[in-house]
Design a protein around this motif. Structure first.
Motif, PDB file in Angstrom:
ATOM      1  N   GLN A 110      40.768  39.638  48.380  1.00 63.51           N
ATOM      2  CA  GLN A 110      39.571  38.399  48.725  1.00 63.51           C
ATOM      3  C   GLN A 110      38.081  39.241  48.535  1.00 63.51           C
ATOM      4  N   PRO A 156      35.456  34.481  52.800  1.00 65.51           N
ATOM      5  CA  PRO A 156      36.346  35.746  52.981  1.00 65.51           C
ATOM      6  C   PRO A 156      35.842  36.201  54.094  1.00 65.51           C
ATOM      7  N   ARG A 194      45.381  39.886  51.512  1.00 64.67           N
ATOM      8  CA  ARG A 194      45.280  38.874  51.435  1.00 64.67           C
ATOM      9  C   ARG A 194      43.444  38.964  51.304  1.00 64.67           C
ATOM     10  N   GLU A 242      41.463  38.455  44.542  1.00 60.15           N
ATOM     11  CA  GLU A 242      42.618  36.771  44.607  1.00 60.15           C
ATOM     12  C   GLU A 242      40.845  35.962  45.041  1.00 60.15           C
ATOM     13  N   LYS A 243      41.515  35.318  44.630  1.00 61.98           N
ATOM     14  CA  LYS A 243      40.748  33.512  44.494  1.00 61.98           C
ATOM     15  C   LYS A 243      40.943  32.679  45.966  1.00 61.98           C
ATOM     16  N   SER A 244      39.628  32.490  46.561  1.00 60.10           N
ATOM     17  CA  SER A 244      39.933  31.750  47.982  1.00 60.10           C
ATOM     18  C   SER A 244      39.311  30.434  48.053  1.00 60.10           C
ATOM     19  N   ASN A 245      39.575  29.968  49.046  1.00 58.53           N
ATOM     20  CA  ASN A 245      39.319  28.164  49.328  1.00 58.53           C
ATOM     21  C   ASN A 245      37.655  28.224  49.935  1.00 58.53           C
ATOM     22  N   TYR A 246      37.829  29.539  50.049  1.00 60.23           N
ATOM     23  CA  TYR A 246      36.812  29.536  51.827  1.00 60.23           C
ATOM     24  C   TYR A 246      35.857  31.133  51.313  1.00 60.23           C
TER      25      TYR A 246
END
Length: 167
Positions: free
Chosen positions: A112, A123, A108, A117-121
């Motif tokens: 990211q 990375p 992951r 890959e998308k993340s809410n934070y």
């Protein structure tokens, strides 16, 4: 899936266990919204995340729980999420192998950082290291704590090591 499938589902598991993936897939199959507990804890902003006050996150979660159908996923099993477990028709405990979770954390982070890959934070390396700590903490403390606090719901609890056991 049959129309008898539970409409209020709480998915719990460690970092990298597959909670979000399972929640998204169940959401599509059941046409029910899914919610990430991390997004109940944090107000997401481009300038940086802001932690909700305890009362705010409890109220936010309560508003979700009062709807007729939901899928809630997260690692949290503290007192503030107890209402989600008690209101769930089904609790899915993703007991994914520790080493598989560790591999997924690495994968992951790499995806990211590469923008794949998308993340809410954001990375960061700091978050990357924390994920390994959270993974170990869940294994040693979170998992036993969950069974101790929420074992009373064993009649609506299923423990699986993979989403394939459900979908």
């Amino acid at each position: 899936m049959s129309t008898k499938f539970p409409q209020k589902i709480h998915i719990i598991g460690s970092v990298g266990s597959g909670k979000t993936t399972l929640a998204k897939e169940l959401s599509e199959k059941l046409n029910n919204p899914y919610y990430e507990l991390d997004n109940v804890v944090w107000i997401r902003q481009n300038s940086g995340d802001i932690r909700r006050a305890d009362r705010q996150k409890v109220n936010y979660l309560q508003n979700i729980i009062l709807t007729k159908a939901w899928i809630i996923e997260g690692v949290h099993n503290e007192e503030w999420v107890a209402q989600s477990f008690s209101n769930a028709d089904l609790i899915i405990f993703l007991n994914t192998n520790y080493y598989i979770r560790s591999y997924r954390i690495i994968k992951r982070f790499t995806l990211q950082k590469l923008g794949l890959e998308k993340s809410n934070y954001k990375p960061s390396f700091s978050i990357f290291i924390k994920m390994f700590k959270w993974n170990r903490h869940f294994e040693e403390i979170g998992k036993p704590n969950f069974y101790h606090k929420y074992g009373m719901y064993r009649d609506k609890l299923i423990v699986v090591s993979s989403k394939r056991e459900i979908l």
